[in-house]
Design a protein around this motif. Structure first.
Motif, PDB file in Angstrom:
ATOM      1  N   LEU A  12       1.150  -1.180   0.306  1.00  0.00           N
ATOM      2  CA  LEU A  12       0.065  -0.192   0.247  1.00  0.00           C
ATOM      3  C   LEU A  12       0.608   1.118   0.335  1.00  0.00           C
ATOM      4  O   LEU A  12       1.119   2.322  -1.000  1.00  0.00           O
ATOM      5  N   ASN A  13       2.036   0.807   0.639  1.00  0.00           N
ATOM      6  CA  ASN A  13       2.539   2.718   0.308  1.00  0.00           C
ATOM      7  C   ASN A  13       3.438   2.338  -1.065  1.00  0.00           C
ATOM      8  O   ASN A  13       3.733   3.662  -1.031  1.00  0.00           O
TER       9      ASN A  13
ATOM     10  N   SER B 190      12.854  -3.169   2.197  1.00  0.00           N
ATOM     11  CA  SER B 190      12.432  -2.396   1.599  1.00  0.00           C
ATOM     12  C   SER B 190      12.917  -3.953   0.734  1.00  0.00           C
ATOM     13  O   SER B 190      12.933  -4.373   0.094  1.00  0.00           O
ATOM     14  N   GLN B 191      13.163  -2.618  -1.233  1.00  0.00           N
ATOM     15  CA  GLN B 191      12.668  -3.744  -2.005  1.00  0.00           C
ATOM     16  C   GLN B 191      14.064  -2.530  -2.966  1.00  0.00           C
ATOM     17  O   GLN B 191      13.940  -1.720  -3.244  1.00  0.00           O
ATOM     18  N   THR B 192      14.929  -4.236  -3.370  1.00  0.00           N
ATOM     19  CA  THR B 192      15.855  -3.466  -3.783  1.00  0.00           C
ATOM     20  C   THR B 192      15.718  -4.121  -5.378  1.00  0.00           C
ATOM     21  O   THR B 192      15.410  -4.717  -5.670  1.00  0.00           O
ATOM     22  N   MET B 193      16.574  -3.413  -6.181  1.00  0.00           N
ATOM     23  CA  MET B 193      16.558  -3.573  -7.653  1.00  0.00           C
ATOM     24  C   MET B 193      18.121  -2.726  -7.925  1.00  0.00           C
ATOM     25  O   MET B 193      18.491  -2.298  -7.672  1.00  0.00           O
TER      26      MET B 193
ATOM     27  N   LEU C 167      14.405   0.842  -2.291  1.00  0.00           N
ATOM     28  CA  LEU C 167      12.620   1.351  -2.375  1.00  0.00           C
ATOM     29  C   LEU C 167      12.445   1.294  -0.297  1.00  0.00           C
ATOM     30  O   LEU C 167      12.392  -0.093  -0.135  1.00  0.00           O
ATOM     31  N   ASN C 168      11.768   2.240   0.068  1.00  0.00           N
ATOM     32  CA  ASN C 168      11.532   1.876   1.214  1.00  0.00           C
ATOM     33  C   ASN C 168       9.847   2.022   1.336  1.00  0.00           C
ATOM     34  O   ASN C 168       9.108   3.627   1.581  1.00  0.00           O
ATOM     35  N   PRO C 169       9.491   1.325   1.885  1.00  0.00           N
ATOM     36  CA  PRO C 169       7.554   1.161   1.869  1.00  0.00           C
ATOM     37  C   PRO C 169       6.648   1.423   3.524  1.00  0.00           C
ATOM     38  O   PRO C 169       5.341   1.454   3.385  1.00  0.00           O
TER      39      PRO C 169
ATOM     40  N   ASP D 106      21.236   4.213   3.789  1.00  0.00           N
ATOM     41  CA  ASP D 106      19.893   5.319   4.960  1.00  0.00           C
ATOM     42  C   ASP D 106      19.146   5.611   3.647  1.00  0.00           C
ATOM     43  O   ASP D 106      18.954   5.991   3.129  1.00  0.00           O
ATOM     44  N   VAL D 107      17.775   4.387   3.527  1.00  0.00           N
ATOM     45  CA  VAL D 107      16.467   4.992   2.596  1.00  0.00           C
ATOM     46  C   VAL D 107      15.807   5.602   3.587  1.00  0.00           C
ATOM     47  O   VAL D 107      15.049   5.008   4.716  1.00  0.00           O
ATOM     48  N   PRO D 108      15.558   6.875   3.095  1.00  0.00           N
ATOM     49  CA  PRO D 108      14.328   8.383   3.734  1.00  0.00           C
ATOM     50  C   PRO D 108      13.004   7.249   4.018  1.00  0.00           C
ATOM     51  O   PRO D 108      12.544   6.205   3.154  1.00  0.00           O
ATOM     52  N   SER D 109      11.253   7.523   4.764  1.00  0.00           N
ATOM     53  CA  SER D 109      10.611   6.746   4.683  1.00  0.00           C
ATOM     54  C   SER D 109       9.824   7.134   3.920  1.00  0.00           C
ATOM     55  O   SER D 109       9.878   8.290   3.787  1.00  0.00           O
ATOM     56  N   LEU D 110       9.276   5.799   3.236  1.00  0.00           N
ATOM     57  CA  LEU D 110       8.413   5.976   1.923  1.00  0.00           C
ATOM     58  C   LEU D 110       9.095   7.193   0.986  1.00  0.00           C
ATOM     59  O   LEU D 110       8.534   7.261   0.610  1.00  0.00           O
ATOM     60  N   GLY D 111      10.465   6.668   0.846  1.00  0.00           N
ATOM     61  CA  GLY D 111      11.395   7.147  -0.388  1.00  0.00           C
ATOM     62  C   GLY D 111      11.947   5.884  -0.808  1.00  0.00           C
ATOM     63  O   GLY D 111      11.826   4.779  -0.880  1.00  0.00           O
TER      64      GLY D 111
END
Length: 755
Positions: free
Chosen positions: A476-477, A528-531, A626-628, A666-671
């Motif tokens: 959802l995020n 996270s989701q990594t690409m 991606l940080n959901p 470091d991945v920002p929130s919802l970013g």
């Protein structure tokens, strides 16, 4: 007593000192008999024969005269009789009656015993028609007297005037004079109302909740609708009303007619689920489904929330308020326990300060005669202790005590015992409580395992639900991120069109990247989701789905997730279906995000052959992370030992572990973060290196030194604390023959960083 013309007095014998010892609580059968023995005496013919109203008298003391007396002896009073019952029955001067449980049956017994049941039918039509009103008058008279004693007042009722009014009304009924009979009957009720107002004029609110279920939507509901309750509140979910509409269309049409005139529906959910076992956001979704479900069957969504099964928590008041509910019935109808408020009507406050009016009180079973035995005492107690005096009755459709009908007649003629109100009107028109009450979460209690047919399935289904919820929340995020990116891009395109300035590369930080290879991880522990971003000359094979289709898939996933606990025994198939939907939705969302972040890119299917991995990694230009989640994450990314990320604020640290290299990004929130590869390793910074060759392991929280020769923890230092905090070495201790000990030495042959 053989001659009924000599009947001059009727005594209702009670234990103890008359009404002062009147029982407040009795089993159903005994309560029914006691009430019937009094209410059955209030027939117009009997009142005219007596020349007045019946009287109560202590069973332990004989009346002044037995000649011409009718003695009604309930079972409760027989142990305290002043003489043997057989002696009284043998006395020819008086008539002794032992009551039955139903007041109408007992009334027929009384009229037959005194030869008053064979009067001229032409003259008695009105008397028989008004017998319910006279019975209601007798019931109200008794309860007003009980209320007076409960409130510690002395009765100011003019007994002689009241008796004359009741007798005159009975005579008018026997004479067929409807207007005079109605006028005198109303005068009797008004007299009782004035008696009650003398010591308390505050209004009492009576609520009737009719419970509906699949087994009661046929004959039971039809019987309930025909009873024409003055202000019934039907508790029904949207799914149940849909069943009524499909299976019992006549009942549904009649129900709609009542809802438009005098009744209302309380509820709010499409179907009732065990929400305390579910994640918090499942409850608002079911509220939204409920509102849509009520509208789909042509019923206005209820403004008062209620549910038949247990399923509320201490913080649900906030959700109910946000969805427009004006009140809630905080009643555990089918088991469990909700906290009791200081008042019947409370202001239920959630932890975030939002409050909602709620009715949290004991419920009187309207199908049980015992609930009406000492109603006056309950009314007096409500007047004495409650800011908004309220009494709640509930019963299944078509199942109600005959005394409920009498109470409805009383309320129609006088507010002495209260006025009926619909639940929605109750919360709209009554006063608000003075203070908010924050109910304890621990007071919402229900034994889920003990009330489950299969506790093991319930536990497993709950676990599967929360696992799937974690996936659904992340997806959802990610969907929201995709929506925001499209919205921002649309606004930017619109602004550029107006200014006629061509877009530049600097507007998109990933403009040089052309393709994206997805390495979506199904492991739920990875947040996270990594690409991997790479160049590719072949045309794009995967087309990003539009947002509308992604939203539809997401709705399907949420529906499967929320329904996992509907049938715990079948949760395995549903959970497998849910995870398959989640995997497919993840692929589709990541494809779209890849297209949005790197225009013209494509995403490799996660299920592709692993043999292509080396080629794709060799040509990879970086990683897209991606940080959901709603909080920032520090993600560990594995790469080859000679692959380095560019030096940037998001590159927290990097170090070799065996033959691989691990970096913390470091991945920002919802970013998201695009981390490109660089040919040269970034300059080493002591505060960022996690590990060094000399056995030093450090981060911003601590610094640990491992002895390369012995392999033990040599020292542990913490910032802002001086000196070593801990040293650890492992040794074996052997006992010697002389009682001493020898210790082994710790020697390291190889010291490596594993992870």
């Amino acid at each position: 007593m053989q001659n009924d013309n000599s009947l001059r007095q009727c005594y209702w014998l009670l234990p103890g000192h008359e009404l002062d010892a009147f029982p407040k609580h009795l089993p159903s059968a005994e309560a029914a008999e006691l009430l019937a023995s009094w209410v059955g005496l209030w027939h117009p013919r009997l009142l005219v024969q007596l020349g007045g109203i019946p009287q109560w008298h202590s069973a332990a003391q004989a009346p002044e005269t037995l000649s011409g007396s009718l003695l009604v002896i309930p079972d409760l009073a027989r142990p305290e009789l002043w003489c043997e019952l057989s002696a009284l029955e043998a006395n020819s001067e008086c008539l002794v009656l032992l009551p039955k449980s139903g007041w109408q049956e007992f009334q027929h017994q009384v009229l037959s015993a005194v030869n008053l049941s064979s009067a001229d039918a032409a003259e008695d039509d009105l008397a028989d028609e008004l017998r319910f009103d006279f019975a209601a008058l007798g019931y109200a008279y008794l309860q007003i007297q009980l209320m007076t004693r409960q409130l510690r007042y002395t009765s100011n009722l003019d007994q002689l005037l009241f008796s004359e009014q009741a007798t005159s009304a009975a005579e008018a009924a026997l004479a067929g004079d409807r207007e005079k009979a109605e006028e005198l009957l109303q005068a009797c009720f008004d007299t009782l109302g004035q008696e009650r107002d003398h010591y308390y004029s505050l209004e009492v609110h009576l609520l009737e909740v009719v419970l509906l279920a699949e087994s009661t939507i046929g004959k039971s509901l039809r019987s309930q609708l025909e009873s024409a309750s003055p202000a019934a509140s039907y508790l029904a979910s949207a799914e149940l009303l849909e069943q009524v509409k499909q299976l019992q269309p006549d009942n549904f049409q009649q129900l709609q007619e009542q809802l438009s005139e005098s009744a209302c529906v309380v509820g709010g959910l499409s179907s009732e689920r065990p929400h305390p076992l579910m994640p918090r956001d499942c409850f608002p979704r079911d509220l939204a489904r409920g509102q849509a479900g009520y509208r789909s069957v042509g019923v206005e969504p209820p403004s008062v929330f209620a549910r038949l099964s247990f399923g509320l928590t201490s913080d649900h008041a906030a959700d109910l308020k946000r969805f427009g509910f004006s009140g809630a019935l905080l009643i555990p109808w089918s088991g469990g326990k909700y906290p009791d408020g200081n008042q019947a009507k409370i202001s239920w406050e959630s932890s975030d300060g939002i409050y909602l009016s709620a009715l949290a009180t004991n419920v009187l079973d309207a199908a049980d005669d015992a609930s009406f035995l000492s109603l006056g005492w309950h009314v007096g107690q409500a007047l004495d202790h409650q800011h908004v005096p309220s009494i709640l009755f509930a019963h299944w459709a078509g199942k109600q005590s005959p005394y409920l009908q009498l109470l409805q007649i009383v309320a129609r003629r006088t507010p002495a015992l209260g006025r009926w109100m619909r639940a929605d009107k109750y919360f709209q028109e009554t006063d608000e409580p003075y203070h908010q009450e924050r109910l304890s979460a621990s007071a919402f209690r229900y034994n889920w395992l003990a009330n489950s047919e299969s506790p093991a399935d319930l536990l497993a289904a709950t676990q599967a639900l929360h696992r799937l919820w974690a996936r659904s929340r992340s997806l959802l995020n990610l969907y929201n991120l995709s929506w925001q990116l499209e919205h921002v891009r649309t606004q930017a395109t619109s602004a550029e069109s107006e200014s006629q300035d061509p877009p530049g590369k600097a507007d998109h930080p990933l403009a040089e990247a052309t393709q994206v290879d997805n390495e979506y991880r199904s492991d739920q522990s990875d947040a996270s989701q990594t690409m991997a971003v790479k160049e590719e000359t072949s045309p794009t094979e995967h087309v990003a789905l539009p947002l509308s289709q992604l939203e539809h898939q997401l709705e399907q996933l949420l529906e499967v997730q929320d329904a996992l606990l509907d049938a715990p025994a079948d949760f395995k198939k549903q959970s497998e279906s849910g995870f398959r939907l989640a995997d497919q939705l993840a692929r589709d969302i990541l494809k779209r995000l890849a297209e949005q972040l790197v225009p013209g890119s494509s995403v490799q299917d996660p299920s592709s052959n692993a043999s292509d991995k080396a080629e794709s990694e060799s040509s990879a230009r970086g990683r897209l992370l991606l940080n959901p989640r709603s909080g920032p994450l520090r993600v560990r990314v594995r790469s080859d030992s000679d692959q380095h990320f560019a030096e940037a604020d998001w590159n927290y640290s990097s170090g070799r572990v065996g033959h691989d290299r691990y970096s913390c990004i470091d991945v920002p929130s919802l970013g998201f973060v695009f981390a490109p590869w660089t040919a040269q390793a970034p300059a080493a910074r002591r505060d960022r290196n996690l590990a060094e060759g000399g056995g030093l392991v450090q981060n911003e929280f601590l610094e640990a030194q491992v002895d390369p020769a012995r392999g033990h923890l040599r020292s542990l230092h913490v910032p802002a604390r001086r000196g070593n905090r801990l040293s650890v070495m492992v040794a074996r201790r052997d006992r010697q023959g002389d009682g001493g000990f020898t210790y082994s030495e710790m020697v390291a042959t190889d010291v490596r960083m594993l992870t």
